[in-house]
Design an enzyme around this catalytic site. Structure first.
Site, short mmCIF file in Angstrom:
data_model
loop_
_atom_site.label_atom_id
_atom_site.label_comp_id
_atom_site.label_asym_id
_atom_site.label_seq_id
_atom_site.Cartn_x
_atom_site.Cartn_y
_atom_site.Cartn_z
N GLU A 42 4.96 2.40 8.01
CA GLU A 42 3.78 1.79 7.42
C GLU A 42 3.39 0.55 8.19
O GLU A 42 2.45 -0.15 7.81
CB GLU A 42 4.06 1.39 5.96
CG GLU A 42 4.34 2.56 5.07
CD GLU A 42 4.62 2.11 3.64
OE1 GLU A 42 3.92 1.19 3.16
OE2 GLU A 42 5.51 2.68 3.02
N CYS A 58 6.36 5.77 2.42
CA CYS A 58 7.78 5.66 2.77
C CYS A 58 8.43 6.97 3.15
O CYS A 58 9.63 7.02 3.37
CB CYS A 58 8.54 5.00 1.62
SG CYS A 58 7.92 3.36 1.23
N HIS A 65 14.97 8.02 -1.96
CA HIS A 65 14.25 6.82 -1.51
C HIS A 65 14.59 5.67 -2.46
O HIS A 65 14.72 5.87 -3.67
CB HIS A 65 12.74 7.08 -1.49
CG HIS A 65 11.94 5.83 -1.23
ND1 HIS A 65 12.13 5.09 -0.10
CD2 HIS A 65 10.99 5.19 -1.97
CE1 HIS A 65 11.32 4.04 -0.15
NE2 HIS A 65 10.62 4.08 -1.26
#
Lengths: 346, 134, 379
Positions: A82, A114, A235
């Site tokens: 990102e 992500c 994540h």
């Protein structure tokens, strides 16, 4: 059919750290409370000369050491981030030149919040499987942004991991599946320095729905059961979400423990789940099975099953382990943090 | 200004400055970094071949720069070292934030870092720096 | 062998000359030199002028501008550039031209207007004298290059920061009576060591300042000296110039400057003189460590003993080094310094006779020019 999977892996985490309490001090917030509610104690901070590209290069050099292949045989480079330093031209070609891969190169930068790093892994896997390339390099790397004073500032961290995908792996990719919907829980518009998030909306309809659905669908597709996995990796936007997702999916908390690097380094965005995987590969034994489900806002999850092979034992010694990067640290105060992040106007 | 905005200049140096690609004279065995088009000892009799340097070496001399030239102001203070590479040549480079006291003779290895950027809208220059071994 | 003498000298005040332009300081130095020589401007046949960088003012082609401003057109002019040794190189080019027999009277000059450029731009411009690709691109400054040499000299020979500080202390002391100097006040070792660090181990007061200034000399062949009935010619006894590796890291040693050693050897051989014969030396103390290197490389003491030489005050007792203040206290308008050094040697010799040496360094030592002058070439 020969096995395709991770031939070499490597990570990189900047040395500098800032404590959650130090950030809280600046904003008059209750640091202990924030620490407990996020499950994050401190986060990694990029030095003034570190960015997504430099992190990706260092992680890739470690992956190459473990893969023990000639970098010229790498024919694809995909970096998910990102925080690509350039908006138009790729980080990938800089990384490719820096580690000396083939110039007959499939290369593009990836963006899916992500989860762009795991998307790169899927692309490399598919290209090796299709016989288009011998080896592919998939990287998740970020110097994450969070608006000063925003909740994200406590967790937005820097780090990354790189994976060389090909034959003769140290962990076989058994299968992979993705789930994605239009769910804008977190976004950053072109030209804006900081992302915006939708508060509690980032939880149930976003993170949990996608992680749980992707994992459930994956288990259904592969016929694998919770018990078949020795480790799981999700994540890690904070220390709490992955544990809650594991519980929802019926995994015992001890299976996710090894992957929870977030507590000590924060959320490294595209690097997050991959650093978790890297930390698991550092200890996994041959024939152990790892489940990985990433999450990217916008929103989607990529799910993988890895079966560790005998090659892991000798290859993992060839580069520094994730733990070494986590433990080798130096704290900065908020003033230096602001300078290093380039927020001072000179 | 000199080290500003020359995209062709930094592009030409990419390979050597990213990966420490230099060369050596096969005739006399001398290593060169940065690479040389001819061996200054053997001149036209020399036989030059490309070499990727290990990046390993030791501190030969060093200085902490407190007053920086254009493009480096934000990094101040920073360490500059002359490094004696394992293969022989001395080279100049930055030494990243040291985790222990710097001294002549300390072992270092090359890392990949951002060197400078022309401006927030300009080209970013990457390349090697050195890190003291723990 | 033909002989050449300096017959006139002139300079501006050195310092932050906010109200003066590059053209006006060049003109002033030239006119003063012509007046000092007691000749007419039209008798000058060529002009060589040192000027390090057009980046200070944006003005290149200074030689033509200077000739124009001083009404010397249409004589041929050349701007000489070998970084901080540009003026000494202009002097040497003038010398060689006179030896060639092509000319009888030439002006050699140097000028630099540094303060028109603000802030870090000055450092960047000066760094143009180093290796842009392999030193400058990493953020090295000129203070940094000399700091790297100083650190190595400390490591190899035990030279101390106090010894380096004494160089600056002595130069400030010597400049008190120099009406042209930028800094005419004494400083102490503590002042040096307590001044801000610019590039460790060098402090602010180890560094020569940023200065505006111009200097010019009139040079003539022996025949012209006779014809003009010059009463106080100062003769060039020997001249040498050499180059060395541009980047520090390409040298076999950081504690000696080979170009100085070679240029000095040429000058000593031509003049048939030894270091012991020199009464006054103007050496290139752009940074304090460089005066110590110069003392050693010019043969005034053994390698490694320069710090001790300074500490023992032999820079005043055995030989007068930088007796007018050096680059540190007089100021260092880079492209003018080499001629300023010649002028100070000429003034010393005119007053007291004897033999003087001027050493002017370009960059971190990739160029060195050494000139030896005396009151009598027949000695």
């Amino acid at each position: 059919m020969t096995d395709i999977g991770i031939v070499g892996y490597g990570c990189y985490i900047p040395r500098l750290r800032i404590r959650v309490e130090e950030i809280a001090r600046i904003w008059g917030a209750d640091g202990k409370n924030i620490k407990n509610s996020l499950g994050v104690e401190e986060k990694s901070v990029p030095d003034i000369d570190e960015d997504t590209v430099t992190i990706a290069v260092e992680a890739s050099k470690n992956a190459l050491k473990r893969a023990r292949i000639n970098p010229r045989n790498i024919e694809a480079v995909f970096i998910g981030s990102e925080s690509h330093p350039y908006v138009v031209n790729p980080s990938g070609t800089i990384v490719a030149e820096a580690i000396g891969v083939s110039n007959n190169l499939f290369c593009a930068d990836l963006e899916f919040a992500c989860k762009a790093g795991t998307a790169g892994m899927q692309i490399c896997y598919a290209m090796v499987k299709a016989g288009m390339i011998k080896y592919g390099l998939a990287i998740g790397s970020d110097t994450a942004q969070g608006r000063p004073g925003d909740a994200l500032e406590y967790t937005a961290a820097a780090g990354g991991a790189a994976f060389i995908i090909g034959n003769n792996p140290l962990a076989i990719i058994e299968d992979t599946l993705s789930f994605a919907t239009d769910t804008p829980d977190f976004f950053r518009r072109e030209g804006e320095p900081y992302p915006k998030h939708a508060g509690r909306f980032t939880g149930e309809p976003a993170y949990f729905r996608h992680v749980v659905t992707a994992t459930t669908n994956f288990l259904k597709k592969t016929g694998l059961k919770q018990d078949d996995f020795d480790y799981i990796v999700f994540h890690m936007p904070n220390g709490k979400f992955p544990l809650k997702a594991a519980k929802k999916l019926g995994f015992p908390p001890e299976k996710i423990k090894q992957s929870l690097v977030v507590k000590k380094i924060g959320n490294t965005y595209s690097g997050s789940s991959l650093l978790g995987l890297s930390n698991v590969l550092d200890v996994a034994k041959p024939n152990e099975r790892i489940l990985l489900t990433s999450y990217g806002s916008g929103a989607g999850s990529d799910c993988f099953s890895f079966l560790v092979t005998d090659a892991i034992e000798e290859r993992r010694c060839s580069a520094p382990r994730t733990r070494e990067y986590i433990e080798n640290k130096e704290y900065v105060d908020y003033g230096l943090y602001v300078k290093l992040k380039g927020k001072l106007k000179l | 200004m000199p080290n500003k905005s020359s995209i062709p200049l930094s592009w030409r140096l990419n390979k050597s400055i990213y990966r420490l690609v230099g060369n050596k004279c096969k005739r006399c065995g001398t290593f060169f970094f940065p690479s040389r088009d001819i061996c200054p000892k053997c001149r036209r009799k020399g036989d030059i071949e490309e070499v990727v340097f290990s990046g390993e070496g030791e501190v030969y001399s060093y200085t902490m720069i407190n007053v920086a030239p254009k493009g480096f102001e934000q990094q101040t203070p920073y360490l500059i070292g002359i490094i004696k590479l394992k293969e022989g040549p001395l080279i100049t480079g930055q030494i990243v934030r040291p985790n222990n006291n710097i001294e002549i003779g300390k072992k270092v290895y090359a890392v990949f870092r951002k060197l400078t950027e022309d401006s927030k809208s300009g080209i970013i220059k990457y390349g090697f720096k050195f890190k003291i071994k723990d | 062998m033909k002989h050449v003498a300096v017959i006139g000298v002139g300079q501006t005040k050195f310092g932050e000359l906010w109200e003066r332009s590059l053209r006006s300081i060049s003109l002033e130095a030239g006119i003063r030199a012509i007046e000092d020589a007691g000749i007419e401007g039209r008798e000058i046949q060529a002009l060589y002028i040192g000027n390090m960088s057009g980046m200070f003012t944006g003005q290149e082609h200074l030689s033509a501008l200077a000739a124009d401003m001083s009404g010397l057109n249409p004589i041929p002019t050349v701007r000489c550039e070998v970084a901080c040794a540009s003026a000494a190189a202009a002097f040497r080019q003038a010398y060689l031209s006179l030896l060639s027999g092509q000319y009888d009277i030439i002006m050699a000059a140097g000028a630099e207007k540094m303060t028109d450029l603000m802030g870090s731009g000055v450092l960047t411009t000066l760094m143009g004298a180093g290796d842009q690709e392999w030193e400058g691109s990493f953020g090295v400054t000129f203070a940094g290059l000399y700091a790297l040499m100083a650190r190595r000299h400390m490591h190899e020979y035990g030279t101390t920061q106090e010894q380096m500080a004494l160089v600056s202390v002595n130069n400030h002391k010597n400049a008190v009576n120099n009406e042209y100097a930028q800094f005419r006040f004494p400083i102490s070792v503590d002042d040096v060591l307590n001044s801000p660090i610019i590039a460790s181990p060098l402090h602010l007061l180890d560094c020569s300042p940023i200065t505006d200034g111009a200097a010019a000399v009139i040079m003539a062949t022996e025949d012209a000296v006779k014809k003009l009935k010059i009463e106080n010619p100062v003769w060039i006894l020997g001249s040498g110039q050499a180059s060395g590796q541009l980047a520090l890291h390409d040298r076999e040693s950081l504690t000696k400057i080979d170009s100085t050693i070679v240029a000095a050897k040429q000058a000593y051989e031509q003049s048939n003189l030894k270091p012991d014969d020199i009464n006054y030396a103007e050496v290139h103390d752009c940074f304090s460590i460089n005066e110590i290197l110069a003392i050693e490389d010019l043969g005034f003491c053994k390698k490694g003993e320069g710090g001790k030489f300074v500490e023992d005050d032999k820079i005043n007792t055995e030989i007068k080094i930088n007796s007018t203040g050096g680059l540190k206290a007089i100021g260092h308008p880079v492209g003018a310094t080499g001629i300023r050094q010649i002028i100070d040697i000429v003034r010393n010799i005119r007053d007291r006779g004897g033999i003087g040496l001027a050493q002017n360094i370009g960059g971190s030592g990739a160029t060195c020019v050494v000139n030896i002058l005396g009151d009598n070439y027949a000695k």
